[in-house]
Design a protein around this motif. Structure first.
Motif, PDB file in Angstrom:
ATOM      1  N   GLY A  14       0.815  -1.209   0.000  1.00 25.36           N
ATOM      2  CA  GLY A  14       0.000   0.000   0.000  1.00 25.36           C
ATOM      3  C   GLY A  14       0.848   1.259   0.000  1.00 25.36           C
ATOM      4  N   ALA A  15       1.927   1.240   0.792  1.00 25.56           N
ATOM      5  CA  ALA A  15       2.823   2.404   0.845  1.00 25.56           C
ATOM      6  C   ALA A  15       3.441   2.691  -0.518  1.00 25.56           C
ATOM      7  CB  ALA A  15       3.910   2.169   1.896  1.00 25.56           C
ATOM      8  N   LYS A  16       3.740   1.633  -1.285  1.00 26.65           N
ATOM      9  CA  LYS A  16       4.347   1.824  -2.610  1.00 26.65           C
ATOM     10  C   LYS A  16       3.418   2.532  -3.584  1.00 26.65           C
ATOM     11  CE  LYS A  16       7.673  -1.958  -2.629  1.00 26.65           C
ATOM     12  NZ  LYS A  16       8.026  -3.267  -3.204  1.00 26.65           N
ATOM     13  N   ILE A  17       2.107   2.395  -3.390  1.00 27.18           N
ATOM     14  CA  ILE A  17       1.181   3.072  -4.305  1.00 27.18           C
ATOM     15  C   ILE A  17       0.611   4.351  -3.689  1.00 27.18           C
ATOM     16  CG2 ILE A  17       0.587   0.972  -5.578  1.00 27.18           C
ATOM     17  CD1 ILE A  17      -2.062   0.920  -3.952  1.00 27.18           C
ATOM     18  N   GLY A  18       1.207   4.770  -2.561  1.00 28.46           N
ATOM     19  CA  GLY A  18       0.845   6.064  -1.991  1.00 28.46           C
ATOM     20  C   GLY A  18      -0.196   6.067  -0.894  1.00 28.46           C
ATOM     21  N   TRP A  19      -0.591   4.887  -0.386  1.00 28.85           N
ATOM     22  CA  TRP A  19      -1.510   4.838   0.748  1.00 28.85           C
ATOM     23  C   TRP A  19      -0.689   5.056   2.019  1.00 28.85           C
ATOM     24  CZ3 TRP A  19      -6.530   1.757   0.809  1.00 28.85           C
ATOM     25  CH2 TRP A  19      -7.105   1.697  -0.474  1.00 28.85           C
ATOM     26  N   ARG A  20      -1.063   6.019   2.831  1.00 36.91           N
ATOM     27  CA  ARG A  20      -0.344   6.321   4.060  1.00 36.91           C
ATOM     28  C   ARG A  20      -1.256   6.109   5.263  1.00 36.91           C
ATOM     29  NH1 ARG A  20       3.335   5.755   1.185  1.00 36.91           N
ATOM     30  NH2 ARG A  20       4.432   7.373   0.031  1.00 36.91           N
ATOM     31  N   ARG A  21      -0.820   5.284   6.192  1.00 34.53           N
ATOM     32  CA  ARG A  21      -1.616   5.083   7.408  1.00 34.53           C
ATOM     33  C   ARG A  21      -1.196   6.142   8.419  1.00 34.53           C
ATOM     34  NH1 ARG A  21      -1.270  -0.157   8.535  1.00 34.53           N
ATOM     35  NH2 ARG A  21       0.841   0.163   9.254  1.00 34.53           N
ATOM     36  N   ARG A  22      -2.175   6.887   8.895  1.00 32.42           N
ATOM     37  CA  ARG A  22      -1.898   7.955   9.860  1.00 32.42           C
ATOM     38  C   ARG A  22      -2.126   7.491  11.290  1.00 32.42           C
ATOM     39  NH1 ARG A  22       1.487  10.353   6.855  1.00 32.42           N
ATOM     40  NH2 ARG A  22       0.626  11.450   5.046  1.00 32.42           N
ATOM     41  N   GLU A  23      -3.107   6.628  11.493  1.00 38.24           N
ATOM     42  CA  GLU A  23      -3.397   6.096  12.833  1.00 38.24           C
ATOM     43  C   GLU A  23      -3.902   4.674  12.695  1.00 38.24           C
ATOM     44  OE1 GLU A  23      -6.078   8.414  15.245  1.00 38.24           O
ATOM     45  OE2 GLU A  23      -5.401  10.277  14.313  1.00 38.24           O
ATOM     46  N   THR A  24      -3.709   3.899  13.752  1.00 36.41           N
ATOM     47  CA  THR A  24      -4.263   2.548  13.785  1.00 36.41           C
ATOM     48  C   THR A  24      -4.616   2.196  15.222  1.00 36.41           C
ATOM     49  OG1 THR A  24      -3.928   0.228  13.154  1.00 36.41           O
ATOM     50  CG2 THR A  24      -2.006   1.389  14.008  1.00 36.41           C
ATOM     51  N   GLU A  25      -5.705   1.471  15.396  1.00 35.00           N
ATOM     52  CA  GLU A  25      -6.086   1.039  16.749  1.00 35.00           C
ATOM     53  C   GLU A  25      -6.865  -0.266  16.679  1.00 35.00           C
ATOM     54  OE1 GLU A  25      -9.139   3.198  18.893  1.00 35.00           O
ATOM     55  OE2 GLU A  25      -9.814   4.152  17.036  1.00 35.00           O
ATOM     56  N   ILE A  26      -6.756  -1.052  17.737  1.00 32.56           N
ATOM     57  CA  ILE A  26      -7.557  -2.265  17.885  1.00 32.56           C
ATOM     58  C   ILE A  26      -8.826  -1.876  18.627  1.00 32.56           C
ATOM     59  CG2 ILE A  26      -7.697  -4.561  18.905  1.00 32.56           C
ATOM     60  CD1 ILE A  26      -5.767  -4.447  16.591  1.00 32.56           C
ATOM     61  N   ILE A  27      -9.964  -2.047  17.963  1.00 32.22           N
ATOM     62  CA  ILE A  27     -11.256  -1.672  18.547  1.00 32.22           C
ATOM     63  C   ILE A  27     -11.819  -2.784  19.420  1.00 32.22           C
ATOM     64  CG2 ILE A  27     -13.648  -1.069  17.973  1.00 32.22           C
ATOM     65  CD1 ILE A  27     -12.560   0.209  15.431  1.00 32.22           C
ATOM     66  N   PHE A  28     -11.551  -4.023  19.014  1.00 33.92           N
ATOM     67  CA  PHE A  28     -12.081  -5.189  19.735  1.00 33.92           C
ATOM     68  C   PHE A  28     -11.133  -6.355  19.524  1.00 33.92           C
ATOM     69  CE2 PHE A  28     -14.463  -9.194  19.556  1.00 33.92           C
ATOM     70  CZ  PHE A  28     -15.078  -9.186  20.798  1.00 33.92           C
ATOM     71  N   ARG A  29     -10.991  -7.179  20.541  1.00 33.32           N
ATOM     72  CA  ARG A  29     -10.152  -8.375  20.422  1.00 33.32           C
ATOM     73  C   ARG A  29     -10.782  -9.511  21.210  1.00 33.32           C
ATOM     74  NH1 ARG A  29      -4.745  -8.762  19.328  1.00 33.32           N
ATOM     75  NH2 ARG A  29      -4.393  -6.566  19.786  1.00 33.32           N
ATOM     76  N   ASN A  30     -10.742 -10.716  20.629  1.00 32.77           N
ATOM     77  CA  ASN A  30     -11.099 -11.925  21.365  1.00 32.77           C
ATOM     78  C   ASN A  30     -10.066 -12.989  21.003  1.00 32.77           C
ATOM     79  OD1 ASN A  30     -11.836 -13.196  18.946  1.00 32.77           O
ATOM     80  ND2 ASN A  30     -14.029 -12.897  19.250  1.00 32.77           N
ATOM     81  N   PRO A  31     -10.186 -14.209  21.492  1.00 32.87           N
ATOM     82  CA  PRO A  31      -9.139 -15.203  21.204  1.00 32.87           C
ATOM     83  C   PRO A  31      -9.006 -15.577  19.726  1.00 32.87           C
ATOM     84  CG  PRO A  31     -10.397 -15.862  23.132  1.00 32.87           C
ATOM     85  CD  PRO A  31     -11.131 -14.713  22.516  1.00 32.87           C
ATOM     86  N   VAL A  32     -10.004 -15.285  18.900  1.00 31.43           N
ATOM     87  CA  VAL A  32      -9.992 -15.719  17.504  1.00 31.43           C
ATOM     88  C   VAL A  32      -9.565 -14.616  16.543  1.00 31.43           C
ATOM     89  CG1 VAL A  32     -11.419 -16.672  15.641  1.00 31.43           C
ATOM     90  CG2 VAL A  32     -11.788 -17.422  17.999  1.00 31.43           C
ATOM     91  N   PHE A  33      -9.963 -13.374  16.805  1.00 29.55           N
ATOM     92  CA  PHE A  33      -9.628 -12.294  15.876  1.00 29.55           C
ATOM     93  C   PHE A  33      -9.536 -10.959  16.607  1.00 29.55           C
ATOM     94  CE2 PHE A  33     -14.286 -12.423  15.813  1.00 29.55           C
ATOM     95  CZ  PHE A  33     -14.608 -11.084  16.026  1.00 29.55           C
ATOM     96  N   ALA A  34      -8.959  -9.975  15.901  1.00 21.47           N
ATOM     97  CA  ALA A  34      -8.942  -8.597  16.384  1.00 21.47           C
ATOM     98  C   ALA A  34      -9.535  -7.722  15.294  1.00 21.47           C
ATOM     99  CB  ALA A  34      -7.512  -8.159  16.689  1.00 21.47           C
TER     100      ALA A  34
END
Length: 199
Positions: A14-34
């Motif tokens: 994504g970075a190579k095509i110009g997508w820039r992540r400004r923030e990231t957060e985990i909203i929910f997590r359980n033993p199987v997925f986040a």
């Protein structure tokens, strides 16, 4: 073959095509997925929010007995409130130190009480690219024998066997509505033809 290890939120393509992540957060997590939510800046400068499920890799096992029958499961799925015809499968989230082959053998044993001789790694695919980063690894299990299973709490499963050719035909008619199981069987089909199970 070991489990895939990757940074779950690094996006170099994504970075190579110009997508820039400004923030990231985990909203929910359980033993199987986040559930991760990213704030992205697109190449034109516009902001966009993107949420997706982070999951570990999964295995899908297409089991065939020495007598030429495929072992299928009819499993109640709470999310759809339907019984779904499938093949054994499971995630690696609860087996972080085991190889994919070990996880495949464990899922076969847990869901249908199966043990097998040869276990052939066939292919992998992403399960739902717009929703999750989960990668599914397909194994063809041969010379499967069945005994008592060791199912997890919350698994309602009925085991059924069909001649391999009949199981493949069922998939081709669209009667297996679990897409991951159907694709796994179709990707195994060339190997099943090679072994004479399908004409």
């Amino acid at each position: 073959m070991g489990m895939t290890r990757k940074s779950k939120w690094a996006k170099p393509a994504g970075a190579k095509i110009g997508w820039r992540r400004r923030e990231t957060e985990i909203i929910f997590r359980n033993p199987v997925f986040a559930l991760r939510k990213d704030e992205i800046e697109l190449p034109n400068g516009e902001p966009m929010s993107f949420a997706y499920l982070e999951r570990t890799d999964a295995v899908i096992v297409v089991p065939v007995t020495a007598g030429g029958e495929m072992v299928l499961i009819n499993q109640y799925r709470y999310s759809t409130d339907q019984w779904c015809l499938e093949v054994p499968a499971g995630g690696t989230h609860d087996k972080p130190n085991e190889s994919l082959e070990e996880v495949a053998r464990a899922e076969l044993r847990e869901e249908v009480g199966g043990t097998c001789g040869a276990l052939l790694y066939v292919e992998n695919f992403f399960s739902a690219t717009s929703l999750t980063d989960e990668k599914c690894h397909i194994f063809l299990a041969e010379n499967v024998t069945l005994s008592d299973s060791d199912r997890e709490v919350g698994e309602s499963i009925e085991v059924k066997t069909l001649p391999v050719a009949e199981a493949v035909a069922l998939v081709r008619r669209g009667e297996m509505r679990d897409a991951q199981s159907a694709l796994a069987i179709l990707l195994c089909e060339p190997h099943l033809r090679e072994r004479g199970y399908v004409k």
